[in-house]
Write a protein that holds these residues in place. Sequence first.
Motif, PDB file in Angstrom:
ATOM      1  N   UNK A   3      -5.158  11.955  16.088  1.00 36.24           N
ATOM      2  CA  UNK A   3      -4.205  10.854  15.965  1.00 36.24           C
ATOM      3  C   UNK A   3      -4.306  10.059  14.674  1.00 36.24           C
ATOM      4  N   UNK A   4      -5.127  10.514  13.736  1.00 33.81           N
ATOM      5  CA  UNK A   4      -5.300   9.812  12.451  1.00 33.81           C
ATOM      6  C   UNK A   4      -5.160  10.828  11.329  1.00 33.81           C
ATOM      7  N   UNK A   5      -4.357  10.493  10.299  1.00 34.00           N
ATOM      8  CA  UNK A   5      -4.170  11.382   9.152  1.00 34.00           C
ATOM      9  C   UNK A   5      -4.496  10.628   7.877  1.00 34.00           C
ATOM     10  N   UNK A   6      -5.433  11.170   7.112  1.00 30.94           N
ATOM     11  CA  UNK A   6      -5.883  10.514   5.874  1.00 30.94           C
ATOM     12  C   UNK A   6      -4.730  10.353   4.887  1.00 30.94           C
ATOM     13  N   UNK A   7      -4.673   9.149   4.296  1.00 33.29           N
ATOM     14  CA  UNK A   7      -3.754   8.871   3.202  1.00 33.29           C
ATOM     15  C   UNK A   7      -4.540   8.847   1.895  1.00 33.29           C
ATOM     16  N   UNK A   8      -5.639   8.079   1.912  1.00 33.64           N
ATOM     17  CA  UNK A   8      -6.446   7.907   0.704  1.00 33.64           C
ATOM     18  C   UNK A   8      -7.809   7.366   1.125  1.00 33.64           C
ATOM     19  N   UNK A   9      -8.869   8.067   0.757  1.00 40.86           N
ATOM     20  CA  UNK A   9     -10.212   7.597   1.105  1.00 40.86           C
ATOM     21  C   UNK A   9     -10.359   7.421   2.603  1.00 40.86           C
ATOM     22  N   UNK A  10     -10.763   6.221   3.019  1.00 38.16           N
ATOM     23  CA  UNK A  10     -10.974   5.930   4.441  1.00 38.16           C
ATOM     24  C   UNK A  10      -9.715   5.417   5.130  1.00 38.16           C
ATOM     25  N   UNK A  11      -8.602   5.306   4.374  1.00 36.52           N
ATOM     26  CA  UNK A  11      -7.352   4.753   4.895  1.00 36.52           C
ATOM     27  C   UNK A  11      -6.456   5.889   5.385  1.00 36.52           C
ATOM     28  N   UNK A  12      -5.877   5.718   6.572  1.00 34.35           N
ATOM     29  CA  UNK A  12      -4.990   6.751   7.096  1.00 34.35           C
ATOM     30  C   UNK A  12      -3.928   6.195   8.023  1.00 34.35           C
ATOM     31  N   UNK A  13      -2.973   7.062   8.356  1.00 33.43           N
ATOM     32  CA  UNK A  13      -1.904   6.717   9.286  1.00 33.43           C
ATOM     33  C   UNK A  13      -2.319   7.079  10.705  1.00 33.43           C
ATOM     34  N   UNK A  14      -1.902   6.240  11.649  1.00 30.71           N
ATOM     35  CA  UNK A  14      -2.208   6.450  13.054  1.00 30.71           C
ATOM     36  C   UNK A  14      -0.939   6.917  13.761  1.00 30.71           C
ATOM     37  N   UNK A  36       0.862  -1.175   0.000  1.00 34.37           N
ATOM     38  CA  UNK A  36       0.000   0.000   0.000  1.00 34.37           C
ATOM     39  C   UNK A  36       0.902   1.229   0.000  1.00 34.37           C
ATOM     40  N   UNK A  37       0.797   2.066  -1.035  1.00 29.63           N
ATOM     41  CA  UNK A  37       1.607   3.282  -1.100  1.00 29.63           C
ATOM     42  C   UNK A  37       0.990   4.356  -0.202  1.00 29.63           C
ATOM     43  N   UNK A  38       1.747   4.767   0.809  1.00 30.20           N
ATOM     44  CA  UNK A  38       1.295   5.772   1.757  1.00 30.20           C
ATOM     45  C   UNK A  38       1.726   7.173   1.345  1.00 30.20           C
ATOM     46  N   UNK A  39       2.764   7.250   0.534  1.00 27.56           N
ATOM     47  CA  UNK A  39       3.272   8.537   0.075  1.00 27.56           C
ATOM     48  C   UNK A  39       4.043   8.296  -1.218  1.00 27.56           C
ATOM     49  N   UNK A  40       3.795   9.153  -2.210  1.00 27.21           N
ATOM     50  CA  UNK A  40       4.454   8.989  -3.493  1.00 27.21           C
ATOM     51  C   UNK A  40       4.496  10.338  -4.193  1.00 27.21           C
ATOM     52  N   UNK A  41       5.691  10.903  -4.302  1.00 27.24           N
ATOM     53  CA  UNK A  41       5.853  12.184  -4.990  1.00 27.24           C
ATOM     54  C   UNK A  41       7.236  12.241  -5.618  1.00 27.24           C
ATOM     55  N   UNK A  42       7.641  13.432  -6.066  1.00 28.94           N
ATOM     56  CA  UNK A  42       8.919  13.552  -6.768  1.00 28.94           C
ATOM     57  C   UNK A  42      10.117  13.277  -5.855  1.00 28.94           C
ATOM     58  N   UNK A  43       9.910  13.267  -4.535  1.00 29.25           N
ATOM     59  CA  UNK A  43      11.008  12.996  -3.602  1.00 29.25           C
ATOM     60  C   UNK A  43      11.162  11.506  -3.290  1.00 29.25           C
ATOM     61  N   UNK A  44      10.254  10.678  -3.764  1.00 26.63           N
ATOM     62  CA  UNK A  44      10.339   9.247  -3.532  1.00 26.63           C
ATOM     63  C   UNK A  44       9.005   8.656  -3.124  1.00 26.63           C
ATOM     64  N   UNK A  45       9.060   7.422  -2.643  1.00 25.07           N
ATOM     65  CA  UNK A  45       7.838   6.695  -2.305  1.00 25.07           C
ATOM     66  C   UNK A  45       8.033   5.915  -1.019  1.00 25.07           C
ATOM     67  N   UNK A  46       6.919   5.739  -0.290  1.00 22.26           N
ATOM     68  CA  UNK A  46       6.937   4.977   0.940  1.00 22.26           C
ATOM     69  C   UNK A  46       5.645   4.173   0.997  1.00 22.26           C
ATOM     70  N   UNK A  47       5.777   2.922   1.390  1.00 22.89           N
ATOM     71  CA  UNK A  47       4.599   2.074   1.518  1.00 22.89           C
ATOM     72  C   UNK A  47       4.826   0.977   2.535  1.00 22.89           C
ATOM     73  N   UNK A  48       3.786   0.188   2.768  1.00 20.44           N
ATOM     74  CA  UNK A  48       3.899  -0.956   3.673  1.00 20.44           C
ATOM     75  C   UNK A  48       3.395  -2.206   2.956  1.00 20.44           C
ATOM     76  N   UNK A  49       4.094  -3.313   3.215  1.00 17.51           N
ATOM     77  CA  UNK A  49       3.699  -4.604   2.663  1.00 17.51           C
ATOM     78  C   UNK A  49       2.544  -5.127   3.513  1.00 17.51           C
ATOM     79  N   UNK A  50       1.397  -5.366   2.886  1.00 19.83           N
ATOM     80  CA  UNK A  50       0.185  -5.756   3.612  1.00 19.83           C
ATOM     81  C   UNK A  50       0.094  -7.245   3.930  1.00 19.83           C
ATOM     82  N   UNK A  51       0.943  -8.054   3.304  1.00 16.86           N
ATOM     83  CA  UNK A  51       0.747  -9.504   3.433  1.00 16.86           C
ATOM     84  C   UNK A  51       1.962 -10.242   4.005  1.00 16.86           C
TER      85      UNK A  51
END
Length: 198
Positions: A105-116, A32-47
């Motif tokens: 304590x919650x910041x939206x990433x995309x839709x209903x998904x966010x970082x805690x 799941x990509x949590x951040x993606x811009x010209x400075x790079x990308x960050x995500x977490x493996x869900x499985x």
Amino acid sequence: MSFMTEVSSLTGRLLVATPALADPNFDRAVVLLLDHDEEGSLGVVLNRPTPVDVAEILEGWGELAGAPGVVFQGGPVSLDSALGVAVIPGEDAPAARPGRGEPIGWRRVHGAIGLVDLDTPPELLAPALGSLRIFAGYAGWGPGQLEDELVEGAWYVVESEPGDVSSPDPEGLWRAVLRRQRSELAMVATYPDDPSLN
């Protein structure tokens, strides 16, 4: 379409490892990509569940973590750090709360998904959370690195669904995400674990 528009549109989407991806860190990974811009990308493996219970390392968060209530290996970077990803469902979703904003304590990433923010007292977030996963480490790419991997055919990029974050069958997520695609990607879900046995 400008490069920036294309890049920023990937936040919140899934990277699904192609069978050709040779890096063992990402074999059959769903990121799941949590951040993606010209400075790079960050995500977490869900499985990638680990055998470690959330309650063992983060007091108070264990009962809020969805089944299985274990820590997931989010990727090969910073394995000693923890990230929380949560879904705020339906009526509690910030979009359904005009004027009330996002839960503390919650910041939206995309839709209903966010970082805690895991420093937030869990009881403040508990009433709003639909599901929570805790990840040790993350997957990271420098500027242009992910784009190069996409050109090389290492990843499929598909839409995420809130349920992906809390799939009760994380080991089956790679096949499930591919199976739901309305394209030839659905056929890739049948790709054998070991093609030499085919």
